[in-house]
Motif scaffolding. Sequence first.
Motif, PDB file in Angstrom:
ATOM      1  N   PHE A   8       3.627  -9.768   1.251  1.00 24.14           N
ATOM      2  CA  PHE A   8       4.329  -9.158   0.118  1.00 24.14           C
ATOM      3  C   PHE A   8       4.433  -7.649   0.313  1.00 24.14           C
ATOM      4  CE2 PHE A   8       4.205  -7.073  -4.078  1.00 24.14           C
ATOM      5  CZ  PHE A   8       5.440  -7.490  -4.545  1.00 24.14           C
ATOM      6  N   GLY A   9       3.366  -7.027   0.768  1.00 25.77           N
ATOM      7  CA  GLY A   9       3.387  -5.585   1.021  1.00 25.77           C
ATOM      8  C   GLY A   9       4.432  -5.215   2.057  1.00 25.77           C
ATOM      9  N   ALA A  42       0.438  -3.346  -4.351  1.00 26.12           N
ATOM     10  CA  ALA A  42       0.391  -3.804  -2.961  1.00 26.12           C
ATOM     11  C   ALA A  42      -0.605  -2.979  -2.145  1.00 26.12           C
ATOM     12  CB  ALA A  42       1.782  -3.742  -2.329  1.00 26.12           C
ATOM     13  N   ASP A  97      -4.115  -4.130  -3.047  1.00 26.47           N
ATOM     14  CA  ASP A  97      -4.426  -5.400  -2.376  1.00 26.47           C
ATOM     15  C   ASP A  97      -4.689  -5.188  -0.892  1.00 26.47           C
ATOM     16  OD1 ASP A  97      -4.080  -6.719  -4.790  1.00 26.47           O
ATOM     17  OD2 ASP A  97      -2.044  -7.410  -4.320  1.00 26.47           O
ATOM     18  N   THR A  98      -3.882  -4.365  -0.254  1.00 27.45           N
ATOM     19  CA  THR A  98      -4.038  -4.111   1.180  1.00 27.45           C
ATOM     20  C   THR A  98      -5.373  -3.430   1.475  1.00 27.45           C
ATOM     21  OG1 THR A  98      -1.645  -3.964   1.458  1.00 27.45           O
ATOM     22  CG2 THR A  98      -3.000  -2.985   3.193  1.00 27.45           C
ATOM     23  N   ASP A 145       4.738  -1.577  -8.304  1.00 27.72           N
ATOM     24  CA  ASP A 145       4.562  -2.645  -7.323  1.00 27.72           C
ATOM     25  C   ASP A 145       3.922  -2.125  -6.033  1.00 27.72           C
ATOM     26  OD1 ASP A 145       5.656  -4.451  -9.097  1.00 27.72           O
ATOM     27  OD2 ASP A 145       7.632  -4.481  -8.128  1.00 27.72           O
ATOM     28  N   GLN A 199      -0.710 -11.564   0.408  1.00 31.20           N
ATOM     29  CA  GLN A 199      -0.694 -10.197  -0.097  1.00 31.20           C
ATOM     30  C   GLN A 199      -0.131  -9.230   0.947  1.00 31.20           C
ATOM     31  OE1 GLN A 199      -4.853  -9.966  -1.120  1.00 31.20           O
ATOM     32  NE2 GLN A 199      -4.421 -10.180  -3.310  1.00 31.20           N
TER      33      GLN A 199
END
Length: 114
Positions: free
Chosen positions: A45-46, A77, A80-81, A73, A42
Amino acid sequence: MTPHNELRLLPWSGPDGKPCFLSTDGIGGTLTRLADNTEAAQLDFGAELLEHVMDVLTDEEVETEELRLLTRDLAAALRDTLRVAVSRGHRLPTLKAAACGGTEGPQLPAASFG
């Protein structure tokens, strides 16, 4: 470090969107490794998305739909972060736990103060 025997916030939600937790002793079983790997993916991806954003922001001909998708998106992100940050923050040792270890901070000689 002493095992915590606490609940760990996992980097994914349940089917109903509620947070998932793992009861762990800090030793690192299969689900702990899966959560660690998912958090790493994750965050990666960020970071990749942030690089893409910088490219898009310099493009003066970018379409509105692309910006809308990029914003979606980015929001995912960021969510998730933040979940990773909260989960890791809960697993940091507390000041009280550090004090029990016998250290109250750096010890300097009196001469250090003039």
